[in-house]
Scaffold this motif. Sequence first.
Motif, PDB file in Angstrom:
ATOM      1  N   TYR A  38      -5.635 -14.618 -12.882  1.00  0.00           N
ATOM      2  CA  TYR A  38      -4.880 -13.404 -12.448  1.00  0.00           C
ATOM      3  C   TYR A  38      -5.837 -12.238 -11.931  1.00  0.00           C
ATOM      4  O   TYR A  38      -6.653 -12.002 -12.629  1.00  0.00           O
ATOM      5  CB  TYR A  38      -4.073 -12.615 -13.449  1.00  0.00           C
ATOM      6  CG  TYR A  38      -3.403 -11.360 -13.158  1.00  0.00           C
ATOM      7  CD1 TYR A  38      -2.109 -11.364 -12.288  1.00  0.00           C
ATOM      8  CD2 TYR A  38      -3.843 -10.165 -13.690  1.00  0.00           C
ATOM      9  CE1 TYR A  38      -1.648 -10.142 -11.994  1.00  0.00           C
ATOM     10  CE2 TYR A  38      -3.442  -9.169 -13.242  1.00  0.00           C
ATOM     11  CZ  TYR A  38      -2.250  -8.833 -12.553  1.00  0.00           C
ATOM     12  OH  TYR A  38      -1.737  -7.795 -11.895  1.00  0.00           O
ATOM     13  N   GLN A  39      -5.691 -11.930 -10.794  1.00  0.00           N
ATOM     14  CA  GLN A  39      -6.835 -11.011 -10.194  1.00  0.00           C
ATOM     15  C   GLN A  39      -6.268  -9.528 -10.308  1.00  0.00           C
ATOM     16  O   GLN A  39      -5.164  -9.193  -9.528  1.00  0.00           O
ATOM     17  CB  GLN A  39      -7.322 -11.174  -8.807  1.00  0.00           C
ATOM     18  CG  GLN A  39      -7.994 -10.362  -8.066  1.00  0.00           C
ATOM     19  CD  GLN A  39      -9.501 -10.413  -8.345  1.00  0.00           C
ATOM     20  OE1 GLN A  39      -9.928 -11.700  -8.668  1.00  0.00           O
ATOM     21  NE2 GLN A  39     -10.015  -9.311  -8.387  1.00  0.00           N
ATOM     22  N   SER A  40      -6.813  -8.930 -11.196  1.00  0.00           N
ATOM     23  CA  SER A  40      -6.413  -7.462 -11.212  1.00  0.00           C
ATOM     24  C   SER A  40      -6.771  -6.503 -10.100  1.00  0.00           C
ATOM     25  O   SER A  40      -8.119  -6.439  -9.981  1.00  0.00           O
ATOM     26  CB  SER A  40      -6.851  -6.768 -12.768  1.00  0.00           C
ATOM     27  OG  SER A  40      -6.768  -5.656 -12.667  1.00  0.00           O
ATOM     28  N   LYS A  41      -5.877  -5.737  -9.482  1.00  0.00           N
ATOM     29  CA  LYS A  41      -6.046  -4.932  -8.448  1.00  0.00           C
ATOM     30  C   LYS A  41      -6.907  -3.909  -8.982  1.00  0.00           C
ATOM     31  O   LYS A  41      -7.466  -3.164  -8.406  1.00  0.00           O
ATOM     32  CB  LYS A  41      -4.704  -4.804  -7.691  1.00  0.00           C
ATOM     33  CG  LYS A  41      -4.208  -5.887  -6.877  1.00  0.00           C
ATOM     34  CD  LYS A  41      -2.907  -5.109  -6.256  1.00  0.00           C
ATOM     35  CE  LYS A  41      -2.215  -6.526  -5.413  1.00  0.00           C
ATOM     36  NZ  LYS A  41      -1.144  -6.219  -5.020  1.00  0.00           N
ATOM     37  N   ILE A  42      -6.244  -3.290 -10.156  1.00  0.00           N
ATOM     38  CA  ILE A  42      -7.033  -2.174 -10.841  1.00  0.00           C
ATOM     39  C   ILE A  42      -8.395  -2.280 -11.133  1.00  0.00           C
ATOM     40  O   ILE A  42      -9.240  -1.389 -10.819  1.00  0.00           O
ATOM     41  CB  ILE A  42      -6.048  -1.518 -11.845  1.00  0.00           C
ATOM     42  CG1 ILE A  42      -4.742  -1.365 -11.619  1.00  0.00           C
ATOM     43  CG2 ILE A  42      -6.654  -0.541 -12.670  1.00  0.00           C
ATOM     44  CD1 ILE A  42      -3.542  -1.268 -12.574  1.00  0.00           C
ATOM     45  N   LEU A  43      -8.406  -3.366 -11.800  1.00  0.00           N
ATOM     46  CA  LEU A  43     -10.094  -3.451 -12.350  1.00  0.00           C
ATOM     47  C   LEU A  43     -10.908  -4.489 -11.487  1.00  0.00           C
ATOM     48  O   LEU A  43     -12.262  -4.526 -11.661  1.00  0.00           O
ATOM     49  CB  LEU A  43      -9.932  -4.190 -13.814  1.00  0.00           C
ATOM     50  CG  LEU A  43      -9.109  -3.588 -14.880  1.00  0.00           C
ATOM     51  CD1 LEU A  43      -9.049  -4.184 -16.068  1.00  0.00           C
ATOM     52  CD2 LEU A  43      -9.843  -2.233 -15.150  1.00  0.00           C
TER      53      LEU A  43
END
Length: 153
Positions: A38-43
């Motif tokens: 899961y690629q976090s857009k936030i982090l």
Amino acid sequence: MIKRLSNDESLPWHLLLEADPEKELVEEYLSESIILGYQSKILNRITGVLVLKKQQLDLYEIMNVSVDEVEQGRGIGTLLIKNALAAVSNETEGNCRVQVKTGDTSKPALALYKKNGFEIKEVVENYFIENYSEPIFEEGVLLKNQVILEKMV
């Protein structure tokens, strides 16, 4: 966003070892597995990982699921599981079992799997004591027994 990761790229080892502290065991099953991240857009980094391995013609096993502590409670674990189940469904013609094994003291993990339709099939007594070189503690409690959950896809 969920994406497939390869062994060639930099894997989120801090997450993989959070779910399974025996690095040698993790390395063994990674090469034969589908790795979802899961690629976090936030982090702007991978904050969730799931490893899925085909064990038999009609059996897949979720070997490893972990979500970064700062991202827990946001549905990432469920999103990873749903993507893994979809991958199994796409690769099989139905009537395939998906299995996951966890500790009996792993309350959040058990709740996650049950919420996603997995049912307890078996409890293996003293599994973690007999199969891991070092004792594993979860929230101060010695992990002893393994719980095997299963779902039909």
